[in-house]
Design a protein around this motif. Structure first.
Motif, short mmCIF file in Angstrom:
data_model
loop_
_atom_site.label_atom_id
_atom_site.label_comp_id
_atom_site.label_asym_id
_atom_site.label_seq_id
_atom_site.Cartn_x
_atom_site.Cartn_y
_atom_site.Cartn_z
N GLY A 495 0.81 -1.21 0.00
CA GLY A 495 0.00 0.00 0.00
C GLY A 495 0.84 1.26 0.00
O GLY A 495 0.35 2.35 -0.30
N ARG A 496 2.14 1.12 0.36
CA ARG A 496 3.03 2.28 0.37
C ARG A 496 4.41 1.83 -0.08
O ARG A 496 4.92 0.78 0.35
CB ARG A 496 3.12 2.91 1.76
N LEU A 497 5.03 2.63 -0.95
CA LEU A 497 6.40 2.39 -1.41
C LEU A 497 7.24 3.61 -1.09
O LEU A 497 6.81 4.75 -1.29
CB LEU A 497 6.44 2.11 -2.91
N LEU A 540 14.75 0.40 -1.27
CA LEU A 540 13.31 0.46 -1.53
C LEU A 540 12.58 -0.22 -0.38
O LEU A 540 12.92 -1.34 0.02
CB LEU A 540 12.98 -0.22 -2.86
N TYR A 541 11.57 0.47 0.15
CA TYR A 541 10.79 -0.03 1.27
C TYR A 541 9.36 -0.28 0.81
O TYR A 541 8.78 0.53 0.08
CB TYR A 541 10.77 0.97 2.42
N LEU A 546 12.16 -2.72 4.71
CA LEU A 546 13.20 -2.77 3.70
C LEU A 546 13.07 -4.05 2.88
O LEU A 546 13.04 -5.15 3.43
CB LEU A 546 14.58 -2.71 4.37
N LEU A 547 13.01 -3.90 1.56
CA LEU A 547 12.91 -5.06 0.68
C LEU A 547 14.28 -5.72 0.52
O LEU A 547 15.31 -5.15 0.91
CB LEU A 547 12.35 -4.64 -0.68
N ASP A 548 14.29 -6.91 -0.05
CA ASP A 548 15.53 -7.66 -0.14
C ASP A 548 16.50 -7.00 -1.12
O ASP A 548 16.21 -5.98 -1.72
CB ASP A 548 15.24 -9.11 -0.55
N ASP A 549 17.69 -7.61 -1.25
CA ASP A 549 18.76 -6.94 -1.99
C ASP A 549 18.50 -6.83 -3.48
O ASP A 549 19.27 -6.20 -4.21
CB ASP A 549 20.11 -7.64 -1.74
N ARG A 550 17.42 -7.44 -4.00
CA ARG A 550 17.06 -7.19 -5.40
C ARG A 550 16.64 -5.75 -5.62
O ARG A 550 16.61 -5.26 -6.75
CB ARG A 550 15.92 -8.11 -5.83
N PHE A 551 16.31 -5.04 -4.51
CA PHE A 551 15.82 -3.68 -4.58
C PHE A 551 16.73 -2.73 -3.79
O PHE A 551 16.29 -1.70 -3.32
CB PHE A 551 14.38 -3.61 -4.04
#
Length: 908
Positions: A495-497, A540-541, A546-551
């Motif tokens: 819902g939020r980036l 990128l959250y 925090l998203l994984d290292d792909r982001f």
């Protein structure tokens, strides 16, 4: 290469046209030289000058001409001398003339200055000849002068090319940011506008290194002038205000300009601080500073009409520029400048896109997108320049600091009306925010030192820039990027980036060269080292996690580029040549610290450039340019972790794909400028060929979102343009008119991924023509007219779809002023823009009415203006996409009808 060869052959062929030159001296009966005598060449029986020359202080002249006649008439005239005419053969020769005294007692003298005069490379325009009663500032008149144009951004063009310097009484106070003076210098303070062709601003190089650019010098009536312009205004619907205060001083040792402008009536006064001219490379490295923006919110559209029609703003802009001679020697100059901008802008637009059929990317139906923005910016700048520009040496050091603090807000909404659609498809809305502070420090140094018969040049440039950007987007029903975040077949909805990125860039460029001169030739060997060190961190959250290292990214991009080159320059009276032969070594290192990857590029390439020009027959000039350059990417070309560059765009650039591009560019130009009959024209041609090894690969989504990657694929694109412009001033009718025609062709390649995950290789081709007419007239004492109209025709094709589309449009502007009674002015402005697609024509018409009373004794104007009389609320355009078989209708909110009362005055 064939294109460059063709241009070179054409250039050389022009140089070999059959021409004749007559040179010699003009003397009086005592054998003394006569300066400023005119020597003209005419064909027998024809009252038309084909070439002319003016004698120098030694009485010497040289005139070059082209004629098919066996004999020509040479006419010599000088003040207080009896005119002389002689028939000579059409061949190269030396002719000396002796004039008889012819002094006459004159009881009454009426002096009538020529509107346009030429001496050497300088053309002088009498500003009064082109000024109408409604003109108040230099910019009002400058655009009416034949051979000169002014772009929308304020850039002054001569013969279609930007000027390289803007002087006032021979001094360059503004260092390229001349918009403030152009918009605020009263016409009453100006005597002449001088165009200096082939202007080399570095005096020690003026007889050695040619220049292809022109400069403008504003010659004031007084050597010491205190002047300036001011305005104070208020208006209704909504409450409007406008303040402009720009006092100026121009002296022999000191010059200064102080400028404060603020308004909410749609005028972007902050652009007056932009650099519009950059001198040349020998002065060091200068440029317009800006943030290194990798992230952005979705932006509402802006129309192609004057900003006063649509800009919803609230701006405060302050600047100050000072020039002084700190020592007794006038060769040394110290310049200091500062500026500050606080600006708020709001924008709204809507576009409706109708898809005719299922294309594999989109279903048939309609999608409506709405964008709304509130953009807040603060910018500050400080600069100190120390210069010595003399015949015996050159020194210039420029220190600049810039700060930018941007806060952008956006809203994006998407509504669907699809014939075939997913039942779960829902309307989408996104709230967006971007915070982007930037700091920049730069220092540029260039010095040229004479050493015996040689010239030694040292140049140094350093720059350090930091950028921090944070993009946030909260959404309702936004699903298009969901699968880009999932693992395997799992789908995750956020819902939020939040995307954050931190950038650091350090650059250092150093070079040394020695110039060897022999007669008209100068050879300059040079060595240099260019360094660039960059690092980027991004995260990128999703829903603040925090998203994984792909982001994520932690990368370093470093460049070490030594080079060596030889410059060959020929500076003649008519022929100029510049040939640069560089050997550049590109060494680039990309490191991904998060993934322990290291990629390198090491290339050595030859990148020559050529420029040559030739003046002939007094009024003609032909020039040509050609060059080859290579690029292997730059900071931002690759990164392995995906970055949300916009709320709807997720990008990744695989570091296994390192770019290798080769670009060939060339151009040719023929100019004619004849101040004797006030006629100017130019014909231009340019060609650009680009070869790339990487192509952009996009996956489009229904919402307008996309996922972008790179793919290895050799591709070639080109662009070429042809244009011609003719301008003439008719003194009998006090009319200046010009016509411009241009043709442009280009192509581009891309890969689009359809709903079946199939790559579609697409070539788009475009062709466009435009025809423009400019006309202004001040023949009648009770009326003046400025009229501009342009028409355009465009053709776009998509070979993948085998689809072709044609559209057209026209843009017209009329400024009509009546002077029914002395000191009273009634003005009418009509702007009209139309776009046509198929049977649909969208016309946007705007009308303004004004009344102005001038208190002549105090030189104060009282003006009341009614803008957008028809109270038009939207600006509309229509376009067609050949790949998606879609028609888009765009509606942009513009300023409503408004009334302004303004008091305008000169400071002295």
């Amino acid at each position: 290469m064939k294109k460059i060869s063709t241009l070179f052959i054409l250039f050389i062929s022009v140089l070999t046209w059959a021409q004749s030159s007559i040179s010699g001296k003009i003397l009086d009966t005592d054998g003394q030289p006569i300066p400023s005598a005119s020597v003209t060449v005419e064909e027998p029986g024809k009252d038309a000058i084909i070439a002319y020359s003016i004698t120098n202080s030694k009485g010497e002249f040289k005139v070059t001409f082209t004629s098919a006649e066996q004999n020509v008439d040479v006419k010599v005239k000088a003040f207080n001398q009896k005119p002389l005419q002689k028939v000579v053969k059409n061949e190269n020769q030396t002719q000396n003339f002796t004039l008889q005294d012819d002094a006459t007692e004159i009881k009454e003298v009426k002096l009538k200055a020529k509107m346009i005069t030429k001496r050497g490379d300088t053309i002088s325009y009498d500003i009064k000849a082109f000024e109408s009663k409604s003109d108040r500032t230099l910019s009002d008149v400058l655009k009416k002068i034949p051979g000169i144009d002014v772009n929308k951004d304020g850039t002054v063009l001569y013969q279609g090319e930007p000027i390289n310097k803007f002087y006032v009484n021979g001094k360059d106070l503004m260092e390229g940011g001349y918009g403030t003076i152009n918009n605020s210098l009263p016409t009453g303070a100006v005597s002449k506008v001088e165009v200096m062709e082939n202007h080399q601003p570095v005096k020690i190089l003026q007889d050695k290194v040619p220049s292809e650019s022109a400069a403008i010098n504003i010659k004031l009536k007084k050597s010491v002038t205190m002047t300036g312009r001011g305005e104070v205004g208020a208006g209704l619907d909504p409450l409007l205000w406008n303040v402009k205060l720009t006092p100026m001083f121009f002296g022999q040792k000191n010059q200064w300009v102080v400028n404060y402008k603020a308004n909410n009536n749609g005028e972007s006064v902050e652009k007056e601080g932009n650099m519009l001219a950059f001198g040349n490379r020998w002065e060091g490295r200068r440029g317009q500073s800006a943030g290194n923006y990798w992230l952005s919110v979705d932006k509402a559209s802006t129309p192609n009409i004057p900003e006063k029609r649509y800009l919803m703003n609230n701006v405060h802009f302050f600047s100050a520029n000072v020039l002084t001679n700190p020592f007794k020697s006038k060769e040394w100059e110290l310049k200091a400048s500062t500026s500050y901008t606080n600006n708020a802008i709001s924008r709204d637009s809507k576009r409706e896109t109708v898809y005719e059929q299922d294309t594999g990317f989109f279903k048939a139906g309609k999608i409506t997108n709405e964008e709304s923005n509130n953009l807040y910016s603060n910018a500050a700048k400080g600069e100190i320049i120390f210069t010595k520009n003399a015949k015996k040496g050159f020194f210039k050091n420029t220190t600049t600091w810039n700060g930018f603090w941007n806060e952008d807000r956006g809203f994006s909404g998407t509504r669907y009306d699809m014939a075939v659609a997913d039942p779960s498809l829902k309307n989408i809305s996104l709230d967006e925010a971007l915070s982007a502070p930037t700091g920049v420090f730069k220092n540029s140094l260039s010095t040229i030192i004479p050493w015996k018969e040689k010239l030694v040049n040292f140049m140094s440039y350093i720059s350090y820039q930091t950028d921090r950007q944070n993009l946030s987007a909260t959404n309702e029903n936004f699903f298009d990027l969901d699968k880009q975040f999932g693992r395997d077949s799992e789908s995750v909805h956020y819902g939020r980036l939040d995307q954050s990125i931190a950038l650091k860039t350090f650059m250092a460029n150093h070079s040394a060269s020695v110039g060897f001169s022999h007669k008209k030739w100068t050879i300059t060997p040079e060595v240099g080292l260019n360094l660039s060190f960059n690092d980027m961190n991004s995260q990128l959250y999703g829903d603040r996690n925090l998203l994984d290292d792909r982001f994520q990214n932690r990368m370093i991009w470093n460049e070490i580029n030594p080079y060596t080159q030889v410059g060959l320059n020929y500076k003649g009276s008519a022929f100029n040549l510049n040939l640069t032969l560089p050997l550049n070594m590109y060494n680039m290192d990309y490191k991904d610290e998060l993934r322990a990857k290291d990629s390198e590029i090491s290339k050595t390439v030859f990148e020559p450039t050529f420029y040559g020009s030739y003046d002939f027959a007094s009024f003609y000039k032909v020039s040509a340019f050609g060059g080859i350059n290579y690029s292997y990417g730059n900071f931002g070309s690759v990164y392995d972790g995906s970055i949300l560059t916009g709320p709807k765009s997720l990008n990744v650039r695989n570091s296994n794909l390192l770019p290798e591009n080769r670009n060939i560019n060339s151009s040719a130009r023929l100019e004619y400028r004849n101040p004797l009959n006030n006629l100017f024209f130019n014909v231009r041609y340019s060609y650009n060929d680009m070869k790339k090894n990487i192509i952009t690969k996009s996956t489009p989504f229904l919402s307008g979102a996309s996922a972008v990657t790179l793919a290895y694929n050799d591709n070639s694109s080109y662009s070429q343009s042809e244009s011609a412009e003719v301008g003439k001033y008719f003194p009998k009718f006090k009319t200046n008119a010009s016509v411009n025609f241009s043709n442009r062709d280009s192509n581009s390649y891309s890969i689009l991924v359809d709903e079946n995950n199939v790559d579609n290789y697409i070539e788009n081709k475009s062709n466009g023509q435009s025809l423009a007419l400019k006309f202004n007239n001040t023949y009648f004492s009770w009326m003046s007219l400025d009229y501009n109209v342009s028409l355009n025709w465009n053709k776009n094709s998509d070979d993948y779809r085998n689809n072709v589309n044609r559209n057209s449009g026209w843009n017209h502007n009329m400024n009509l002023f009546f002077y029914p009674i002395e000191n009273h002015t009634v003005g009418f402005v009509w702007d009209d823009v139309t776009t046509s697609q198929g049977a649909t024509n969208l016309r946007n018409s705007f009308y303004d009415l004004s009344y102005q009373y001038t208190w002549a004794k105090k030189k104060i104007d009282f003006e009341i203006k009614w803008l957008n009389i028809a109270n038009r609320k939207l600006y509309e355009t229509i376009s067609y996409n050949t790949t998606y078989f879609s028609t888009t209708r765009n509606s942009i909110e513009i300023r409503p009808s408004q009334v302004m009362f303004t008091v305008k005055f000169n400071f002295k």
